[in-house]
Design an enzyme around this catalytic site. Structure first.
Site, PDB file in Angstrom:
ATOM      1  N   ASP A   1       0.827  -1.205   0.000  1.00 44.89           N
ATOM      2  CA  ASP A   1       0.000   0.000   0.000  1.00 44.89           C
ATOM      3  C   ASP A   1       0.862   1.257   0.000  1.00 44.89           C
ATOM      4  O   ASP A   1       1.910   1.310   0.644  1.00 44.89           O
ATOM      5  CB  ASP A   1      -0.897  -0.029   1.244  1.00 44.89           C
ATOM      6  CG  ASP A   1      -1.782   1.195   1.356  1.00 44.89           C
ATOM      7  OD1 ASP A   1      -2.586   1.420   0.440  1.00 44.89           O
ATOM      8  OD2 ASP A   1      -1.658   1.921   2.363  1.00 44.89           O
TER       9      ASP A   1
ATOM     10  N   GLU B   1       1.137  -0.435  -5.162  1.00 45.06           N
ATOM     11  CA  GLU B   1       0.238   0.688  -5.421  1.00 45.06           C
ATOM     12  C   GLU B   1       1.116   1.935  -5.384  1.00 45.06           C
ATOM     13  O   GLU B   1       1.399   2.472  -4.312  1.00 45.06           O
ATOM     14  CB  GLU B   1      -0.867   0.781  -4.373  1.00 45.06           C
ATOM     15  CG  GLU B   1      -1.855   1.902  -4.669  1.00 45.06           C
ATOM     16  CD  GLU B   1      -2.479   2.527  -3.432  1.00 45.06           C
ATOM     17  OE1 GLU B   1      -3.497   3.213  -3.570  1.00 45.06           O
ATOM     18  OE2 GLU B   1      -1.930   2.352  -2.327  1.00 45.06           O
TER      19      GLU B   1
END
Length: 728
Positions: A405, A458
């Site tokens: 993330d 990401e």
């Protein structure tokens, strides 16, 4: 009675201010014989017992009414195994003395932990059930180099920090203690007298299981057995494999209708897993399941990095869920958050009174967007903690991939900061060199230690080489989310079709950089929250047009180069934004057949067709796998391209992004012959207008678009069609 124990030492021990309990407590050789000392608050009578015979070999005298006992065994000179018979409140208990056991952590482990090169630190640190010298119990260890004293507190000692102070291994800053009788299922924490003399109660950073919020204790829990990945699972992550990911938040995929309570891991195994398989997805991606205190963080602010959340069951229940997914042929991706952690008092923040896991300067250690703290990747023990966690999930649970993330927030020191709010690196640049090295090292170790497992990033900037090898300057990820493609295409789709001709490049631009990274095309949870509306609700027009636009978009996405990701609810066109506190709107699929059923059937057919035809996935990251046939017809908002496999088999993809059917649309092709329409998003099967080409079309030897042969098609309104060559 001993006269050598200074009263100040006894006072410090009882007050919890003494840093070296093993120098006082336990058995010690003296000129008068073996001397046994014990700190046993509330005890009234203590005897030394020889376990083999059960014989009392000496009584300990109470030197302090607060519980300090001492006694000399004058006839004994050599250490021996002993127990203590302790009377508490009139009842005698036979216990093993924690202070008769030697050091726990091997010198090599201590050295590797200090160097930050211990591949599996969780095998040493934390709480581990063990048997020492024939005694069953649990060995505890925690890294807190600046603490003045650390004790284990838990259900086995009335949460009393006086009873089990730990031994400091100065060479590594690790505190350790073996507590006889402590067993799996019992709760515990670490009580620290920190560097500033303040008392702190901390959860174990390496806890394998923890209490459900709002409680925060760790739980003694055995290390899971290693999981050996199958050859099929390893192949399913490869670049030439079909990868269609169903992104799921376990707490809101479906809930009990009577009380709105979560489904358990085992219930999810029985409901979610077969549904995802039936829908044709290849992978499940789980929003973070690490223990976290705040539901509204969706798991992205974890406090228990090694503990699956108790919201849905036990650690073994979670393993059951993973095993069920694997048995169904689904690989499992775990969202992983090594970028930051919350500032909750019981967790990592100022763990030993210093900024141990985080940076001390808020310009480096504080995340303004999320009110969280940033890991100090330059500290070897911290990066080791995180790298070990990646291996833990893959090796001990069989997680097939990690989706990292917010990579951009890790690799840039000025991420979301104004001038003066960040500190340049040693070369004056904005890159976080330590974070970059951490990511490279993590990916390298995953590749070496867990063959077939992969990582996904990401990453929201244009950092070059996210999916390139570290030796060429890359970060070493296998895949990167293509957020640029997602933003461009959604911006295009939300336009009224009459204006799309002026923004044609939003659909074509992605191919200009498509082969710079190994991309995943994500329609993730981030796109259906915070006022962005649902994907369906972003589509223009009336209800019919909204659904038609969505179907056309999905047909385009599934054919475009790159692996696929769809957040739950989008597969049946949920109309409202995602709410983490409620179930998806499954009621939309109740009653008679409707538009939502149509979208659900389309996504299922897209998945199965995509998986069946190598041309749609085998060469996602090879220029040979894609070719434009019509790229410049912006006036009619028509785009046509070819997908190709290694053997040269082609699938033609044609999209018409206006509500006007395009009859007799001719375009050049590479391979003449008979072509079958294998998918049409305007089919009545999906609740479209059923405009199409009657199943089969034949090419003509008529030149078009610079090619000798061509097809003459009807392009349905707001639709995407796929055609497969059947023969000459």
């Amino acid at each position: 009675m001993s006269s050598r124990i200074d009263r100040d030492v006894i006072n410090a021990l009882i007050a919890g201010h003494f840093a070296d309990p093993f120098s006082v407590l336990g058995m010690h050789q003296t000129q008068a014989g073996l001397e046994v000392r014990a700190l046993l608050p509330d005890a009234t009578d203590v005897w030394v017992i020889e376990p083999k015979t059960g014989r009392k070999v000496g009584k300990l005298e109470c030197l302090d009414a607060r519980g300090f006992f001492c006694g000399v065994l004058p006839r004994r000179k050599n250490f021996f195994r002993y127990q203590l018979a302790v009377t508490w409140h009139g009842q005698q208990n036979l216990i093993d003395d924690p202070y008769r056991f030697g050091p726990l952590i091997q010198e090599m482990d201590a050295w590797l932990l200090s160097e930050g090169t211990h591949l599996r630190p969780y095998e040493t640190l934390g709480a581990h059930a063990d048997t020492m010298d024939g005694v069953t119990g649990t060995r505890f260890s925690v890294w807190a180099p600046n603490a003045r004293r650390v004790s284990v507190v838990g259900q086995f000692n009335y949460w009393d920090g006086r009873r089990h102070p730990m031994r400091l291994r100065k060479e590594s800053g690790i505190w350790e203690l073996f507590i006889p009788g402590a067993h799996n299922g019992q709760l515990y924490k670490f009580e620290l007298l920190d560097a500033n003399g303040n008392l702190r109660i901390k959860a174990d950073p390496y806890a394998f299981e923890a209490q459900m919020r709002p409680e925060t204790a760790s739980m003694i829990c055995g290390l899971p057995e290693k999981v050996t990945p199958s050859e099929e699972r390893q192949k399913a992550n490869q670049f030439d494999a079909p990868i269609s990911i169903y992104e799921v938040h376990l707490g809101s995929w479906r809930r009990h209708t009577d009380n709105n309570f979560w489904l358990s891991y085992r219930e999810l195994a029985d409901q979610l897993v077969p549904y995802a398989k039936w829908m044709g997805f290849t992978h499940l991606e789980l929003l973070p399941v690490n223990e976290h205190p705040f539901d509204g963080s969706w798991g992205y602010q974890p406090t228990g990095l090694y503990a699956p959340t108790r919201r849905f069951g036990t650690r073994d229940d979670f393993r059951y869920f993973i095993n069920a997914a694997h048995a169904a042929g689904l690989n499992v991706i775990l969202d992983w958050v090594p970028g930051h952690f919350p500032s909750d008092e019981f967790s990592l923040a100022e763990f030993d009174g210093t900024h141990l896991y985080e940076h001390s300067d808020p310009r480096e250690g504080y995340h303004q967007d999320w009110n969280t703290l940033i890991y100090n990747y330059g500290r070897r023990e911290v990066s080791n903690y995180l790298v070990g966690n990646a291996l833990y999930w893959m090796e001990r649970f069989g997680i097939d991939a990690l989706r990292v993330d917010a990579v951009a927030s890790m690799i840039y020191r000025d991420y979301s900061r104004k001038e003066g709010e960040w500190i340049p690196n040693e070369f004056g640049g904005r890159e976080n060199l330590e974070a970059i090295e951490f990511l490279r090292n993590t990916n390298r170790i995953i590749g070496e230690q867990v063959p077939g497992a992969v990582s996904m990033a990401e990453e929201s900037t244009d950092f070059a080489g996210v999916t390139r090898p570290p030796e060429t300057g890359g970060l070493g990820f296998w895949y990167k989310w293509n957020l640029g493609w997602m933003h461009d295409t959604l911006d295009y789709m939300k336009l009224d079709p009459v204006y799309r001709q002026y923004h044609h490049d939003k659909l074509t631009f992605g191919m200009l950089y498509n082969h710079t990274e190994n991309f995943v095309l994500p329609l993730s949870h981030d796109e259906v929250v915070h006022g962005k509306k649902s994907i369906l609700d972003r589509m223009p027009g009336d209800a019919w047009q909204k659904f038609a636009n969505l179907r056309a978009y999905y047909g385009w996405m599934w054919a475009f180069p790159g692996k696929k990701l769809l957040f739950m609810g989008n597969e049946f066109a949920q109309g409202r934004e995602w709410n983490h506190d409620a179930s998806l709107d499954w009621h939309l699929l109740e009653g008679g057949d409707n538009w939502h059923h149509g979208v659900q059937r389309l996504v299922r057919d897209l998945n199965h067709t995509y998986r069946h035809h190598k041309a749609l996935h085998e060469l996602d990251f090879d220029a040979y796998g894609f070719e434009w046939l019509v790229v410049d017809d912006n006036e009619r908002s028509v785009l046509i391209f070819v997908r190709r496999d290694k053997a040269g088999n082609e699938i033609i993809v044609a999209s018409n992004f206006t509500p006007v059917p395009r009859h007799d649309y001719r375009f050049g092709i590479n391979q003449p012959g008979r072509w079958r329409e294998i998918l049409n998003t305007d089919s009545m099967h999906y609740h479209g207008s059923n405009t199409g080409n009657g199943g089969v079309v034949h090419s003509d030897e008529i030149e078009s678009h610079g090619r000798q042969h061509s097809l003459n098609l009807t392009l349905p309104p707001l639709a995407t069609i796929w055609l497969m060559r059947e023969g000459e």
